[in-house]
Design a protein around this motif. Structure first.
Motif, mmCIF file in Angstrom:
data_model
loop_
_atom_site.group_PDB
_atom_site.id
_atom_site.type_symbol
_atom_site.label_atom_id
_atom_site.label_comp_id
_atom_site.label_asym_id
_atom_site.label_seq_id
_atom_site.Cartn_x
_atom_site.Cartn_y
_atom_site.Cartn_z
ATOM 1 N N VAL A 193 9.007 4.632 -8.714
ATOM 2 C CA VAL A 193 9.562 3.676 -7.762
ATOM 3 C C VAL A 193 8.863 3.872 -6.421
ATOM 4 O O VAL A 193 8.864 4.975 -5.864
ATOM 5 N N CYS A 194 8.241 2.807 -5.902
ATOM 6 C CA CYS A 194 7.551 2.889 -4.618
ATOM 7 C C CYS A 194 8.556 3.273 -3.531
ATOM 8 O O CYS A 194 9.613 2.647 -3.407
ATOM 9 N N PRO A 195 8.229 4.293 -2.724
ATOM 10 C CA PRO A 195 9.165 4.740 -1.695
ATOM 11 C C PRO A 195 9.321 3.771 -0.524
ATOM 12 O O PRO A 195 10.278 3.885 0.233
ATOM 13 N N LEU A 196 8.426 2.800 -0.378
ATOM 14 C CA LEU A 196 8.534 1.880 0.750
ATOM 15 C C LEU A 196 9.497 0.729 0.501
ATOM 16 O O LEU A 196 10.324 0.417 1.350
ATOM 17 N N HIS A 197 9.373 0.075 -0.662
ATOM 18 C CA HIS A 197 10.177 -1.126 -0.888
ATOM 19 C C HIS A 197 10.822 -1.194 -2.260
ATOM 20 O O HIS A 197 11.362 -2.226 -2.636
ATOM 21 N N GLY A 198 10.732 -0.124 -3.045
ATOM 22 C CA GLY A 198 11.440 -0.061 -4.313
ATOM 23 C C GLY A 198 10.800 -0.771 -5.491
ATOM 24 O O GLY A 198 11.436 -0.889 -6.535
ATOM 25 N N TRP A 199 9.571 -1.243 -5.354
ATOM 26 C CA TRP A 199 8.914 -1.833 -6.519
ATOM 27 C C TRP A 199 8.780 -0.742 -7.577
ATOM 28 O O TRP A 199 8.449 0.413 -7.266
ATOM 29 N N GLY A 246 0.790 -1.227 0.000
ATOM 30 C CA GLY A 246 0.000 0.000 0.000
ATOM 31 C C GLY A 246 0.820 1.274 0.000
ATOM 32 O O GLY A 246 0.327 2.318 0.395
ATOM 33 N N GLY A 247 2.054 1.183 -0.448
ATOM 34 C CA GLY A 247 2.922 2.368 -0.477
ATOM 35 C C GLY A 247 2.358 3.471 -1.358
ATOM 36 O O GLY A 247 1.670 3.194 -2.344
ATOM 37 N N PRO A 248 2.643 4.732 -1.032
ATOM 38 C CA PRO A 248 2.133 5.873 -1.789
ATOM 39 C C PRO A 248 2.981 6.139 -3.033
ATOM 40 O O PRO A 248 3.998 6.821 -2.970
ATOM 41 N N LEU A 249 2.559 5.603 -4.177
ATOM 42 C CA LEU A 249 3.341 5.767 -5.400
ATOM 43 C C LEU A 249 3.506 7.235 -5.786
ATOM 44 O O LEU A 249 4.504 7.608 -6.397
ATOM 45 N N GLY A 250 2.565 8.077 -5.416
ATOM 46 C CA GLY A 250 2.663 9.506 -5.715
ATOM 47 C C GLY A 250 3.846 10.177 -5.035
ATOM 48 O O GLY A 250 4.254 11.260 -5.429
ATOM 49 N N LYS A 251 4.397 9.542 -4.037
ATOM 50 C CA LYS A 251 5.566 10.084 -3.345
ATOM 51 C C LYS A 251 6.863 9.414 -3.804
ATOM 52 O O LYS A 251 7.924 9.693 -3.286
ATOM 53 N N GLY A 252 6.749 8.512 -4.787
ATOM 54 C CA GLY A 252 7.919 7.799 -5.283
ATOM 55 C C GLY A 252 8.715 8.625 -6.270
ATOM 56 O O GLY A 252 8.251 9.635 -6.800
ATOM 57 N N ASP A 253 9.931 8.185 -6.541
ATOM 58 C CA ASP A 253 10.804 8.839 -7.516
ATOM 59 C C ASP A 253 10.435 8.387 -8.920
ATOM 60 O O ASP A 253 10.002 7.252 -9.127
ATOM 61 N N LEU A 254 10.632 9.293 -9.897
ATOM 62 C CA LEU A 254 10.438 8.968 -11.301
ATOM 63 C C LEU A 254 11.785 8.636 -11.921
ATOM 64 O O LEU A 254 12.747 9.381 -11.739
ATOM 65 N N GLU A 255 11.838 7.515 -12.630
ATOM 66 C CA GLU A 255 13.066 7.079 -13.290
ATOM 67 C C GLU A 255 12.728 6.437 -14.625
ATOM 68 O O GLU A 255 12.068 5.400 -14.661
ATOM 69 N N ASP A 256 13.165 7.057 -15.707
ATOM 70 C CA ASP A 256 12.999 6.468 -17.048
ATOM 71 C C ASP A 256 11.577 6.015 -17.343
ATOM 72 O O ASP A 256 11.356 4.885 -17.789
#
Length: 71
Positions: free
Chosen positions: A29-35, A15-25
């Motif tokens: 990237v999910c900020p909790l576990h890197g999916w 249930g990680g917040p993808l909106g807070k993840g980093d954008l790469e290519d």
């Protein structure tokens, strides 16, 4: 000019917040576990059977309009 892409904000792992993840290519990237999920298809890198919903999005009268999930 860039394209508009929209995916669900919730990672299917924990249930990680993808909106807070980093954008790469073109992926987020999910900020909790890197999916990592492709923004175009919603598919997880390395496990294409895992995905998050993607949505049609357009600008209507200067505002974003997000449609139902794509199939």
């Amino acid at each position: 000019r860039g394209r508009l892409l929209a995916i669900d904000d919730v990672c299917p792992h924990r249930g990680g917040p993808l909106g807070k993840g980093d954008l790469e290519d073109g992926c987020v990237v999910c900020p909790l576990h890197g999916w990592t999920f492709d923004l175009e298809t919603g598919r997880m890198k390395g496990s294409p059977g895992v995905r998050v919903p993607t949505y049609a999005i357009e600008v209507v009268d200067g505002e974003l309009a997000i449609g139902p999930p794509k199939k």
